[in-house]
Design a protein around this motif. Structure first.
Motif, short mmCIF file in Angstrom:
data_model
loop_
_atom_site.label_atom_id
_atom_site.label_comp_id
_atom_site.label_asym_id
_atom_site.label_seq_id
_atom_site.Cartn_x
_atom_site.Cartn_y
_atom_site.Cartn_z
N ASN A 82 -32.12 83.59 21.00
CA ASN A 82 -32.19 84.86 20.25
C ASN A 82 -32.77 86.01 21.07
O ASN A 82 -32.84 87.14 20.58
CB ASN A 82 -32.98 84.67 18.95
CG ASN A 82 -34.42 84.26 19.19
OD1 ASN A 82 -34.82 83.98 20.33
ND2 ASN A 82 -35.19 84.19 18.13
N SER A 83 -33.17 85.75 22.30
CA SER A 83 -33.74 86.80 23.15
C SER A 83 -32.91 87.04 24.41
O SER A 83 -33.34 87.78 25.30
CB SER A 83 -35.17 86.42 23.55
OG SER A 83 -35.98 86.31 22.40
N ARG A 84 -31.75 86.45 24.48
CA ARG A 84 -30.90 86.64 25.66
C ARG A 84 -30.28 88.03 25.64
O ARG A 84 -30.07 88.62 24.58
CB ARG A 84 -29.83 85.55 25.71
CG ARG A 84 -30.48 84.20 25.99
CD ARG A 84 -29.53 83.05 26.07
NE ARG A 84 -30.32 81.82 26.20
CZ ARG A 84 -29.85 80.63 25.99
NH1 ARG A 84 -28.59 80.45 25.65
NH2 ARG A 84 -30.64 79.58 26.11
N GLY A 85 -30.02 88.57 26.82
CA GLY A 85 -29.45 89.90 26.93
C GLY A 85 -30.48 91.01 26.94
O GLY A 85 -30.14 92.18 26.96
N LEU A 86 -31.76 90.64 26.96
CA LEU A 86 -32.85 91.63 26.95
C LEU A 86 -33.55 91.73 28.30
O LEU A 86 -34.63 92.30 28.40
CB LEU A 86 -33.88 91.28 25.86
CG LEU A 86 -33.34 91.21 24.43
CD1 LEU A 86 -34.43 90.73 23.47
CD2 LEU A 86 -32.81 92.57 24.00
N ARG A 87 -32.98 91.14 29.33
CA ARG A 87 -33.50 91.14 30.70
C ARG A 87 -34.79 90.31 30.84
O ARG A 87 -35.58 90.53 31.74
CB ARG A 87 -33.67 92.57 31.22
CG ARG A 87 -32.34 93.34 31.21
CD ARG A 87 -32.32 94.62 31.98
NE ARG A 87 -32.73 94.55 33.37
CZ ARG A 87 -31.98 94.13 34.39
NH1 ARG A 87 -30.76 93.72 34.18
NH2 ARG A 87 -32.46 94.12 35.63
N ILE A 88 -34.98 89.35 29.95
CA ILE A 88 -36.14 88.46 30.01
C ILE A 88 -36.05 87.58 31.26
O ILE A 88 -37.03 87.40 31.98
CB ILE A 88 -36.23 87.59 28.73
CG1 ILE A 88 -36.31 88.44 27.46
CG2 ILE A 88 -37.39 86.60 28.84
CD1 ILE A 88 -37.52 89.26 27.28
N ALA A 89 -34.86 87.03 31.52
CA ALA A 89 -34.69 86.16 32.69
C ALA A 89 -35.00 86.92 33.98
O ALA A 89 -35.63 86.37 34.89
CB ALA A 89 -33.28 85.58 32.73
N GLN A 90 -34.58 88.18 34.04
CA GLN A 90 -34.88 88.99 35.23
C GLN A 90 -36.38 89.20 35.38
O GLN A 90 -36.91 89.19 36.50
CB GLN A 90 -34.16 90.35 35.15
CG GLN A 90 -32.67 90.26 35.33
CD GLN A 90 -31.91 89.95 34.04
OE1 GLN A 90 -32.47 89.52 33.04
NE2 GLN A 90 -30.60 90.15 34.08
N ALA A 91 -37.08 89.36 34.26
CA ALA A 91 -38.54 89.53 34.30
C ALA A 91 -39.21 88.26 34.81
O ALA A 91 -40.13 88.31 35.64
CB ALA A 91 -39.08 89.92 32.92
N VAL A 92 -38.76 87.10 34.32
CA VAL A 92 -39.31 85.82 34.76
C VAL A 92 -39.07 85.65 36.26
O VAL A 92 -39.99 85.38 37.03
CB VAL A 92 -38.69 84.64 33.98
CG1 VAL A 92 -39.09 83.31 34.60
CG2 VAL A 92 -39.08 84.69 32.51
N LEU A 93 -37.83 85.81 36.67
CA LEU A 93 -37.46 85.59 38.07
C LEU A 93 -38.18 86.57 39.00
O LEU A 93 -38.69 86.17 40.05
CB LEU A 93 -35.94 85.70 38.24
CG LEU A 93 -35.36 85.20 39.55
CD1 LEU A 93 -35.74 83.75 39.82
CD2 LEU A 93 -33.83 85.35 39.54
N GLY A 94 -38.27 87.81 38.59
CA GLY A 94 -38.98 88.81 39.39
C GLY A 94 -40.45 88.46 39.59
O GLY A 94 -40.99 88.59 40.70
N GLU A 95 -41.09 88.00 38.52
CA GLU A 95 -42.51 87.61 38.62
C GLU A 95 -42.67 86.37 39.49
O GLU A 95 -43.61 86.28 40.29
CB GLU A 95 -43.10 87.38 37.23
CG GLU A 95 -44.59 87.18 37.22
CD GLU A 95 -45.40 88.41 37.66
OE1 GLU A 95 -46.56 88.22 38.08
OE2 GLU A 95 -44.89 89.55 37.59
N LEU A 96 -41.76 85.41 39.36
CA LEU A 96 -41.82 84.21 40.20
C LEU A 96 -41.66 84.57 41.68
O LEU A 96 -42.39 84.04 42.53
CB LEU A 96 -40.75 83.20 39.78
CG LEU A 96 -40.96 82.50 38.45
CD1 LEU A 96 -39.73 81.67 38.08
CD2 LEU A 96 -42.22 81.64 38.45
N GLU A 97 -40.73 85.47 41.99
CA GLU A 97 -40.53 85.87 43.38
C GLU A 97 -41.76 86.59 43.94
O GLU A 97 -42.17 86.34 45.08
CB GLU A 97 -39.30 86.77 43.49
CG GLU A 97 -38.00 86.04 43.25
CD GLU A 97 -36.79 86.97 43.13
OE1 GLU A 97 -36.97 88.20 43.15
OE2 GLU A 97 -35.68 86.45 43.00
#
Length: 151
Positions: A82-97
């Motif tokens: 229900n939270s896909r398409g909100l750039r959450i994955a990009q936020a996670v990946l960016g923080e991990l990098e």
């Protein structure tokens, strides 16, 4: 819409719950291959975990696992449906990098299945390159796609 990103470890209860949803999703998408992949996805020894909250509700996660002296592996990437398409994955990946760089690693590597179409798209869009050969336990595994990104 308030997004908060936290760094934690694999003992975090919100991370543990998100991983349960991830595993249920992968059991369906991986089909008969699930048991093979699942053996490499234990979370008990992961020290570097990111959880993303949307309006104080945990909706996304990811983790880092030491691979070798220069590379760290991105693991357990997930965003609640229900939270896909909100750039959450990009936020996670960016923080991990960012965290991987702070820890002194030069490269992030990861594996995803070719059936995880949205994950493959995320990694391509995030400047990850498909590796010429799969690494480690994913060598010669037809459904595995291994990616890398120089930090």
């Amino acid at each position: 819409m308030k997004i908060k990103v936290i760094r934690t470890n694999s003992q975090n209860p919100d991370f543990i719950n998100l991983v349960k949803y991830l595993d249920a999703y992968l059991k369906i998408t991986d089909g008969d291959d699930h048991d093979f992949y699942n053996q490499f996805n234990g979370i008990d020894i992961i020290k570097f975990v990111v959880v993303v909250y949307l309006n104080n509700i945990p909706v996304g996660c990811g983790a880092l696992k030491h691979f070798n002296d220069t590379s760290i592996e991105v693991k357990r990437m997930f965003v609640a449906e229900n939270s896909r398409g909100l750039r959450i994955a990009q936020a996670v990946l960016g923080e991990l990098e960012k965290w991987a760089k702070e820890l002194g690693y030069k490269k992030c590597i990861l594996e995803t299945g070719e059936r995880q179409v949205s994950a493959v798209k995320l990694y391509h869009n995030s400047k990850y390159n498909l590796m010429s050969t799969n690494y480690g336990q994913y060598e010669n595994v037809d459904n595995s796609l291994c990616f890398e990104k120089i930090l």
